[in-house]
Scaffold this active site. Structure first.
Site, short mmCIF file in Angstrom:
data_model
loop_
_atom_site.label_atom_id
_atom_site.label_comp_id
_atom_site.label_asym_id
_atom_site.label_seq_id
_atom_site.Cartn_x
_atom_site.Cartn_y
_atom_site.Cartn_z
N GLY A 33 12.06 13.23 -3.63
CA GLY A 33 12.58 12.40 -5.04
C GLY A 33 12.91 13.35 -5.81
N GLU A 69 8.07 7.28 -7.27
CA GLU A 69 7.90 7.37 -5.82
C GLU A 69 6.66 7.20 -5.40
OE1 GLU A 69 10.12 10.70 -4.30
OE2 GLU A 69 8.92 9.96 -2.67
N GLY A 77 4.94 13.18 -8.79
CA GLY A 77 4.99 13.51 -7.49
C GLY A 77 3.99 13.97 -6.49
N ILE A 78 4.40 14.68 -5.70
CA ILE A 78 3.00 14.99 -4.83
C ILE A 78 2.63 16.24 -4.95
CG2 ILE A 78 5.57 15.83 -2.97
CD1 ILE A 78 3.60 14.22 -0.99
N GLY A 79 1.46 16.75 -4.55
CA GLY A 79 1.04 17.89 -4.73
C GLY A 79 -0.11 17.77 -5.64
N ILE A 124 -0.95 19.10 -8.77
CA ILE A 124 -0.80 19.19 -9.80
C ILE A 124 -0.38 17.38 -10.42
CG2 ILE A 124 0.27 20.77 -12.01
CD1 ILE A 124 0.58 22.44 -10.37
N1 COA Z 1 5.53 31.92 -2.13
C1 COA Z 1 4.78 31.68 -0.97
N2 COA Z 1 3.64 30.59 -0.98
C2 COA Z 1 3.82 29.92 -2.07
C3 COA Z 1 4.64 29.92 -2.68
C4 COA Z 1 5.26 31.20 -3.55
N3 COA Z 1 6.06 31.54 -4.39
N4 COA Z 1 3.64 28.89 -3.77
C5 COA Z 1 3.18 28.80 -3.64
N5 COA Z 1 2.89 29.23 -1.67
C6 COA Z 1 1.88 27.87 -1.07
C7 COA Z 1 0.20 28.26 -1.40
O1 COA Z 1 -0.12 29.44 -1.90
C8 COA Z 1 0.25 27.38 -0.73
O2 COA Z 1 -0.47 27.94 1.11
P1 COA Z 1 -1.65 28.05 1.16
O3 COA Z 1 -1.60 26.99 2.13
O4 COA Z 1 -1.89 29.56 2.38
O5 COA Z 1 -2.91 27.94 0.03
C9 COA Z 1 1.43 26.56 -0.18
O6 COA Z 1 2.28 27.48 -0.35
C10 COA Z 1 1.18 25.41 -0.97
O7 COA Z 1 1.22 25.53 -2.29
P2 COA Z 1 0.66 24.19 -3.09
O8 COA Z 1 1.41 24.69 -4.19
O9 COA Z 1 -0.45 24.44 -3.20
O10 COA Z 1 1.48 22.91 -2.39
P3 COA Z 1 1.40 21.98 -3.16
O11 COA Z 1 0.03 20.94 -1.98
O12 COA Z 1 0.78 21.16 -4.06
O13 COA Z 1 2.83 21.52 -3.07
C11 COA Z 1 5.01 21.24 -3.47
C12 COA Z 1 3.72 21.74 -3.93
C13 COA Z 1 5.59 21.89 -4.57
C14 COA Z 1 5.35 22.53 -1.70
C15 COA Z 1 5.46 19.69 -2.83
O14 COA Z 1 5.24 19.65 -4.19
C16 COA Z 1 6.59 19.60 -2.75
O15 COA Z 1 6.69 19.73 -1.82
N6 COA Z 1 7.38 19.18 -3.91
C17 COA Z 1 8.69 18.64 -3.15
C18 COA Z 1 9.11 17.32 -3.59
C19 COA Z 1 8.44 16.99 -4.25
O16 COA Z 1 8.23 16.73 -5.38
N7 COA Z 1 9.09 15.00 -4.05
C20 COA Z 1 8.72 14.63 -6.07
C21 COA Z 1 8.29 13.52 -5.52
S1 COA Z 1 7.18 12.63 -4.48
#
Ligand code: COA
Length: 815
Positions: A338, A240, A217-219, A221
């Site tokens: 997704g 996706e 996925g996106i992000g 990790i």
């Molecule tokens: N409470 C408060 N803030 C939180 C948090 C929590 N539990 N968990 C993370 N954050 C903050 C982080 O500190 C970070 O803040 P910053 O930008 O100020 O540093 C921000 O939220 C983003 O977190 P991060 O873990 O760096 O995001 P990421 O870019 O790795 O994306 C998701 C993670 C979950 C947002 C992203 O994967 C997503 O939108 N997923 C849903 C869609 C998906 O999975 N699609 C899959 C098919 S492509």
């Protein structure tokens, strides 16, 4: 009309195309890297003549005036399937709203609500080929469905877009207008994985088997884990989003698609977002198949893949297993995308698994992401009844099928240690998982079956039991296995027995690589302990670092294990750097104004030690009379003797392994060449006497590890155990046995201190907490988060009558 003429006829300037938009109309826009930047940048310019235009977007990547500028209110309103950073910013100003969706139905649900109609579609495409076909290039999630439903289709043509294959083709006759805008493509670079991401990557890699089909996925990790599955075979891709990491996996031969059940041999996805490397890769590549999001993300289609593993990331998980990935409390953050599609689809697949991976804390470690309950207002992305496996840097929690109480236990194990007690207390206070109470007495919760720790701790080692340094390998093995057996006899560590998996690599780095892959992937060892050899350890260092596997006491003194600091490596024996200096100090003191020669093996061990020795001599203005090197392959002891003797040295330093050292000593003895010999601790085992013969070895000096505190119970126990193993009370255990045994003591101390909830980071922190710790055999050692060097002192031994006798108890660096 021929296609070229048709294209020319349909070509407008960007302002002309945007002037076709009327008030109250809706524009559906292509997503992510296939968004049309020219048209979207222009839209804001037309604000004064436009009222109440709705724009449907999905993961917009660039900053556009019509979204960002407050004065656009009333002119444009954005409905968004997946927020990016600008949408988060404007959301509080009320000019945008999220469209809840599962991506495979995103376009269809919206179109259903809009009576299967959208006024305008804006997207991007490559220039047409000679037959008039264009490729929709980087995005096929919602685009084709919107095109079919749109009254007016305008495509922004960009010759930088890759020509992608699959369902991406569209003919110029199906398009109303084209505009040209040959701008560079949007690039999303992937950062190198942080340490915690490496830990997560290591855990996830263990869940992906050969032959699996993956979705990432996106992000941060999902992208980070690609580095950890480089050893897998025949992976397939059904995703996706195509990512940069997938290109690396394909190029490394990991992705072949050979065992896929759908689109065999092809990587299937709906959009690509990464850097130029990815865009070049997908260009005209028959291996890469773009399909519409309604196909790639349909859980029933995903589920037809064999061993489908989906990896997505999240922001919070609560004790029921509800996953929130799209909002921070009530503040909308991104979208479901997704995530639920792929998480569900993976679980429909034979042998499949849905993984949600997240860091255990957020906001600089101040809050836990594993929470008793989701923050008020949080949107649930994966409901508790759909959740399968959650992974953090502390491990893996498989929640599927568990009751909430057992889910809590499993999640607490992978929560950050600082928050574990808080989670349990809150679960009780909120009565999510009340503590079990018998009237008058509080009863401990029974350990859940699924979350119970395995009853052994698996440790792995590689050593030479059949090659040129087999005598060392066997001596060390005697030492550490004796101690682990002793610990197991007394019940193990926190009730878990130690299982030692030993792999003989014959001192061949290529075999070491295979052995270590096996230890990590198949045996799933917790740590590598006492691995023997300089070239062998070097061959697997990067791999073990990448997999975040702790390595304790590499049986090699190369300084690289601890300088620069490597968080997972803990050296025990003094480095050759330190040893070379101490040997020089000793020689300068003992053999004043002597003629000194050096005989060294030409590998990292010989080079590092002899260089440190020579540098220390040079500091005192002393040059050696001769420096001879040999390689591991050559063996010509009479010639070595002849060459050395020609320089008439008084002292010869041996920076080589025991076998060549013994061969040289024997030949020298036969030739009557008798300088004072002095060697690294590598030659200080009893095997020197067997290999060289007692007479030839007589008087040789060698460095060794200083004995521990006198009359310590540890020393007596060591001798007793070694004697029991050898069946003889008078057996004198050598240096290598001693360091093996001491390393095992160190490992066990780390395991004990790490506590019953064993994790790799906990173990590392436990070792870093050692201050002047001794198991009795060696002098006290200390580690901390900046220093993993281990010992920095040595003793000097002398060979007398076929035994090593301590000549100097402790040599310390001076100055
Ligand atoms: N409470 C408060 N803030 C939180 C948090 C929590 N539990 N968990 C993370 N954050 C903050 C982080 O500190 C970070 O803040 P910053 O930008 O100020 O540093 C921000 O939220 C983003 O977190 P991060 O873990 O760096 O995001 P990421 O870019 O790795 O994306 C998701 C993670 C979950 C947002 C992203 O994967 C997503 O939108 N997923 C849903 C869609 C998906 O999975 N699609 C899959 C098919 S492509």
């Amino acid at each position: 009309m021929n296609p070229q003429e048709m294209y020319k006829q349909k070509l407008l300037s960007i302002p002309e195309a945007v002037s076709l938009v009327q008030s109250h109309q809706t524009i559906g826009v292509a997503m992510a890297a296939s968004e049309p930047p020219g048209l979207l940048s222009e839209l804001g310019q037309h604000k004064d003549r436009l009222q109440a235009v709705t724009v449907w977007v999905c993961l917009p990547l660039r900053l556009y005036d019509f979204v960002l500028k407050p004065e656009m209110a009333g002119h444009f309103f954005v409905e968004n399937w997946f927020y990016g950073a600008p949408d988060r910013e404007v959301h509080p100003q009320g000019r945008t709203s999220y469209i809840p969706n599962n991506l495979h139905q995103a376009a269809q649900c919206k179109l259903d609500a809009a009576k299967n109609h959208v006024d305008i579609f804006w997207g991007t495409a490559t220039p047409p080929d000679k037959r008039g076909f264009m490729s929709l290039s980087l995005g096929l999630v919602i685009e084709k469905q919107l095109i079919e439903a749109a009254d007016l289709v305008v495509l922004e043509i960009n010759e930088n877009l890759p020509w992608t294959l699959g369902d991406t083709q569209i003919h110029i006759s199906e398009v109303d207008y084209v505009v040209e805008n040959h701008v560079p493509l949007f690039e999303l670079p992937s950062a190198p994985p942080a340490e915690w991401e490496q830990a997560i990557g290591g855990y996830i890699a263990e869940l992906i088997e050969d032959g699996s089909t993956i979705q990432l996925g996106i992000g941060g990790i999902p992208n980070a884990i690609t580095a950890f599955i480089m050893e897998r075979r025949d992976l397939g891709v059904h995703t996706e989003m195509f990512t940069n990491g997938m290109v690396d996996l394909y190029e490394a031969g990991v992705i072949t698609g050979r065992r896929k059940t759908l689109w065999k041999g092809k990587m299937v996805g709906a959009f690509a977002l990464g850097t130029k490397k990815l865009y070049d890769f997908v260009n005209n590549n028959l291996v890469v198949e773009f399909q519409q999001g309604r196909v790639t993300n349909n859980p029933y289609i995903i589920g037809q893949n064999y061993k489908m593993v989906s990896v997505n990331t999240a922001l919070q998980v609560d004790l029921c297993g509800q996953v929130c990935s799209q909002s921070i409390g009530p503040r909308h953050f991104s979208g479901t995308g997704g995530q639920l599609d792929t998480h569900r689809g993976a679980q429909l697949s034979p042998g499949g698994r849905g993984i949600i991976a997240l860091r255990s804390t957020a906001r600089n470690g101040t809050i836990s992401t594993i929470v008793p309950m989701l923050t008020e207002g949080a949107e649930v992305t994966v409901p508790s009844q759909d959740v399968d496996t959650v992974v953090t840097e502390y491990g893996v929690a498989r929640l599927k099928g568990l009751c909430i109480k057992d889910r809590m236990e499993a999640l607490i194990k992978i929560a950050h240690p600082d928050f574990r007690a808080w989670i349990r207390d809150e679960a009780d206070r909120l009565k999510i998982v009340p503590r079990l109470v018998v009237p008058g007495v509080e009863v401990a919760q029974p350990a859940p079956r699924a979350a119970r720790e395995p009853d052994t701790i698996k440790l792995g080692t590689f050593c030479d039991l059949s090659g040129p340094n087999a005598t060392i390998g066997m001596a060390a093995l005697r030492g550490y296995s004796a101690y682990y057996e002793h610990v197991n006899r007394w019940g193990g560590v926190h009730g878990r027995k130690i299982e030692l998996v030993v792999r003989d690599d014959g001192f061949d780095p290529e075999r070491t690589k295979l052995a270590v892959m096996d230890l990590v992937m198949r045996d799933r060892v917790f740590a590598i302990v006492s691995p023997l050899g300089t070239p062998t350890n070097l061959a697997v260092m990067d791999y073990l670092l990448q997999h975040h596997i702790p390595v304790v006491s590499p049986h090699s003194g190369l300084s690289v294990w601890s300088a620069p600091l490597k968080r997972t490596y803990f050296a025990l024996q003094p480095s050759y750097q330190v040893e070379g200096q101490l040997l020089a100090q000793y020689v300068l003191e003992k053999f004043k104004s002597a003629r000194i020669a050096v005989f060294a093996i030409d590998d990292q061990f010989g080079r590092e030690g002899s260089a440190a020795f020579l540098a220390a001599l040079a500091k005192e203005g002393i040059e050696p009379v001769a420096r001879l090197t040999h390689t591991a392959k050559e063996s010509d002891p009479p010639r070595w003797v002849e060459q050395l003797a020609a320089y008439k040295p008084d002292v010869v330093l041996l920076y080589t392994y025991v076998k060549p050292a013994a061969d040289l000593l024997r030949a020298a003895h036969a030739a009557g060449f008798a300088p004072a010999w002095l060697g690294s601790y590598v030659i200080s085992g009893p095997d020197l006497f067997q290999l060289a013969g007692q007479e030839a070895a007589e008087g040789v000096r060698a460095a060794s590890y200083p004995p521990g505190p006198r009359h310590h119970r540890g020393e007596r126990l060591f001798r007793k155990m070694m004697a029991r193993q050898a069946g003889r009370a008078d057996e004198e255990p050598g240096t290598h046995t001693r360091i093996g045994y001491a390393a095992a003591q160190l490992v066990v101390e780390g395991l004990r201190r790490a506590g019953p909830d064993l994790s790799r980071d906990g173990f590392i922190e436990a070792l870093e907490s050692l201050k002047d710790w001794t198991g009795g055999l060696l002098p006290p050692i200390s580690y901390d988060s900046t220093d993993h060097r281990g010992l920095t002192t040595l003793a000097m031994l002398r060979a007398i009558n076929g035994r090593w006798v301590v000549e100097r108890g402790e040599l310390c660096l001076v100055g």
